[in-house]
Design a protein around this motif. Structure first.
Motif, PDB file in Angstrom:
ATOM      1  N   UNK A 198      -7.579  15.861   6.952  1.00  0.00           N
ATOM      2  CA  UNK A 198      -7.713  14.879   5.882  1.00  0.00           C
ATOM      3  C   UNK A 198      -9.079  14.220   5.862  1.00  0.00           C
ATOM      4  N   UNK A 199      -9.948  14.558   6.795  1.00  0.00           N
ATOM      5  CA  UNK A 199     -11.208  13.826   6.924  1.00  0.00           C
ATOM      6  C   UNK A 199     -12.103  13.978   5.703  1.00  0.00           C
ATOM      7  N   UNK A 200     -12.078  15.147   5.038  1.00  0.00           N
ATOM      8  CA  UNK A 200     -12.872  15.313   3.832  1.00  0.00           C
ATOM      9  C   UNK A 200     -12.432  14.346   2.745  1.00  0.00           C
ATOM     10  N   UNK A 201     -11.120  14.239   2.540  1.00  0.00           N
ATOM     11  CA  UNK A 201     -10.585  13.295   1.556  1.00  0.00           C
ATOM     12  C   UNK A 201     -10.899  11.858   1.966  1.00  0.00           C
ATOM     13  N   UNK A 202     -10.854  11.570   3.261  1.00  0.00           N
ATOM     14  CA  UNK A 202     -11.157  10.225   3.755  1.00  0.00           C
ATOM     15  C   UNK A 202     -12.626   9.891   3.517  1.00  0.00           C
ATOM     16  N   UNK A 203     -13.513  10.888   3.645  1.00  0.00           N
ATOM     17  CA  UNK A 203     -14.917  10.664   3.303  1.00  0.00           C
ATOM     18  C   UNK A 203     -15.059  10.350   1.813  1.00  0.00           C
ATOM     19  N   UNK A 204     -14.216  10.967   0.995  1.00  0.00           N
ATOM     20  CA  UNK A 204     -14.203  10.639  -0.420  1.00  0.00           C
ATOM     21  C   UNK A 204     -13.778   9.206  -0.652  1.00  0.00           C
ATOM     22  N   UNK A 205     -12.809   8.747   0.134  1.00  0.00           N
ATOM     23  CA  UNK A 205     -12.368   7.354   0.051  1.00  0.00           C
ATOM     24  C   UNK A 205     -13.502   6.417   0.476  1.00  0.00           C
TER      25      UNK A 205
ATOM     26  N   UNK B 247       0.840  -1.205   0.000  1.00  0.00           N
ATOM     27  CA  UNK B 247       0.000   0.000   0.000  1.00  0.00           C
ATOM     28  C   UNK B 247       0.874   1.255   0.000  1.00  0.00           C
ATOM     29  N   UNK B 248       1.612   1.483  -1.070  1.00  0.00           N
ATOM     30  CA  UNK B 248       2.560   2.611  -1.098  1.00  0.00           C
ATOM     31  C   UNK B 248       1.885   3.975  -1.023  1.00  0.00           C
ATOM     32  N   UNK B 249       0.708   4.114  -1.644  1.00  0.00           N
ATOM     33  CA  UNK B 249       0.042   5.418  -1.644  1.00  0.00           C
ATOM     34  C   UNK B 249      -0.487   5.759  -0.258  1.00  0.00           C
ATOM     35  N   UNK B 250      -1.177   4.807   0.360  1.00  0.00           N
ATOM     36  CA  UNK B 250      -1.671   5.034   1.722  1.00  0.00           C
ATOM     37  C   UNK B 250      -0.508   5.343   2.662  1.00  0.00           C
ATOM     38  N   UNK B 251       0.577   4.592   2.526  1.00  0.00           N
ATOM     39  CA  UNK B 251       1.763   4.823   3.361  1.00  0.00           C
ATOM     40  C   UNK B 251       2.319   6.225   3.135  1.00  0.00           C
ATOM     41  N   UNK B 252       2.416   6.620   1.860  1.00  0.00           N
ATOM     42  CA  UNK B 252       2.980   7.934   1.532  1.00  0.00           C
ATOM     43  C   UNK B 252       2.109   9.065   2.066  1.00  0.00           C
TER      44      UNK B 252
ATOM     45  N   UNK C 221      -2.654  16.734  17.763  1.00  0.00           N
ATOM     46  CA  UNK C 221      -2.194  15.353  17.654  1.00  0.00           C
ATOM     47  C   UNK C 221      -3.362  14.368  17.572  1.00  0.00           C
ATOM     48  N   UNK C 222      -4.433  14.590  18.333  1.00  0.00           N
ATOM     49  CA  UNK C 222      -5.570  13.679  18.289  1.00  0.00           C
ATOM     50  C   UNK C 222      -6.287  13.757  16.952  1.00  0.00           C
ATOM     51  N   UNK C 223      -6.375  14.959  16.416  1.00  0.00           N
ATOM     52  CA  UNK C 223      -6.956  15.151  15.090  1.00  0.00           C
ATOM     53  C   UNK C 223      -6.187  14.337  14.053  1.00  0.00           C
ATOM     54  N   UNK C 224      -4.879  14.385  14.130  1.00  0.00           N
ATOM     55  CA  UNK C 224      -4.019  13.641  13.212  1.00  0.00           C
ATOM     56  C   UNK C 224      -4.189  12.129  13.393  1.00  0.00           C
TER      57      UNK C 224
ATOM     58  N   UNK D 128      -5.625   6.927  11.341  1.00  0.00           N
ATOM     59  CA  UNK D 128      -6.152   5.576  11.580  1.00  0.00           C
ATOM     60  C   UNK D 128      -7.318   5.287  10.636  1.00  0.00           C
ATOM     61  N   UNK D 129      -8.191   6.282  10.437  1.00  0.00           N
ATOM     62  CA  UNK D 129      -9.321   6.111   9.521  1.00  0.00           C
ATOM     63  C   UNK D 129      -8.826   5.867   8.103  1.00  0.00           C
TER      64      UNK D 129
END
Length: 329
Positions: A253-260, A139-144, A200-203, A208-209
């Motif tokens: 990043x949560x908006x992008x994660x919702x896109x995922x 998972x190179x993209x997720x890792x990056x 830090x908690x936001x990150x 994790x999501x």
């Protein structure tokens, strides 16, 4: 950290031991003892924590005495540190702190046990390192993305002199979403805001999501489409927030994660005949739950979440190609 079952299994498979049970009169439960039969007698081994050491040694010896054979008893004592040696001096001990993976003391008769523990620890660490490398490779993209988010956060934390709450002025300097600045021509903020976090908690929650759902999308769509989905979702997330809530400074990043998540929903819909019936329901439940949490928390950019989800869902519909191969997740 070496697990008890792992150590017992190694001794049975590789060292010629066998397992035997005996009843604990004190604890009213079955206890295990590891036994190896030698010419001169029995070489035996038990594991105990430091609080139960004296009782477990006594009961193990009571059991061994009933066998009417000479024996040597070795004891692995698990401690959190600050160990005080037990009463019985006629056993060989390995004092081991599993929380720090450190052997604090080894009696001469138990050196072999200590060496096995060290060996299993080395194997465990090697497996852990290989697992990390395997994740980076698969998972190179997720890792990056995770690495970039962490590095950017550390930089903003250093500049802000805090990891708990990043100074909003620092976030603006590094590219947070803010309506006036975007209207003034700084459109790059629609993307850069997705790589900034307010603390830090936001990150941690967002990374994790991403780890939980990003791997699915990277595997199903391929890394090129995954990059497109993530970037497009990040932009649509910031754009909807910019249009409907222009005065607010937004990051994350949560908006992008919702896109995922939207991409996962498209996959579930397209492959509903081949997936478990509950899979789509679980994805929908996760999306609804996260939206509900956002709606009940004034500090969350709900427009960003909705914009990201819509963007991710739409672009995934365009990018997804159903094939005849069975996809596994």
């Amino acid at each position: 950290m070496v697990e008890n079952k792992e150590l017992y299994s190694f001794l049975v498979k590789n060292e010629g031991f066998y397992m035997n049970q005996y009843e604990s009169e004190i604890y009213k439960e079955e206890k295990w003892i590891c036994i190896k039969r030698l010419n001169e007698g029995l070489y035996t081994f038990i594991i105990t924590n430091e609080n139960e050491e004296d009782i477990n040694i006594k009961e193990a010896k009571d059991f061994l005495n009933k066998l009417n054979e000479p024996y040597i008893l070795n004891v692995l004592v698990l401690t959190k540190g600050g160990y005080i040696e037990g009463i019985d001096k006629n056993v060989s001990r390995v004092i081991y702190n599993p929380y720090s993976d450190s052997i604090l003391k080894v009696d001469n008769g138990a050196i072999n046990i200590a060496n096995i523990i060290k060996y299993l620890n080395d194997i465990s660490k090697e497996k852990g390192e290989k697992s990390k490398l395997r994740f980076l490779k698969e998972y190179p993209v997720t890792s990056l993305i995770i690495i970039v988010n962490v590095v950017v956060f550390l930089i903003t934390a250093i500049v802000s002199k805090s990891i708990l709450d990043i100074d909003p002025r620092v976030l603006l300097t590094f590219g947070a979403k803010q309506g006036y600045l975007i209207r003034s021509g700084e459109v790059y903020r629609l993307l850069t805001a997705a790589f900034l976090h307010g603390g830090i908690m936001h990150l941690v929650v967002n990374m994790y999501s991403l780890y939980a759902v990003g791997c699915i999308v990277e595997k199903v769509y391929g890394y090129k489409k995954y990059i497109g989905i993530y970037i497009f979702s990040a932009i649509t997330s910031s754009y909807l927030s910019y249009k409907l809530d222009p005065l607010t400074i937004s990051v994350g990043a949560s908006g992008a994660i919702f896109g995922v998540l939207g991409a996962v929903l498209v996959f579930a819909f397209k492959e509903k005949d081949r997936l478990n019936k509950g899979f789509m329901g679980n994805i929908v439940s996760v999306i609804i739950l996260n939206l509900f949490i956002g709606m009940t928390n004034s500090n969350i950019d709900n427009f960003g979440h909705i914009g990201g989800f819509i963007g991710g869902f739409i672009i995934s519909l365009l990018l997804y190609k159903k094939d005849k191969r069975s996809k596994s997740i």
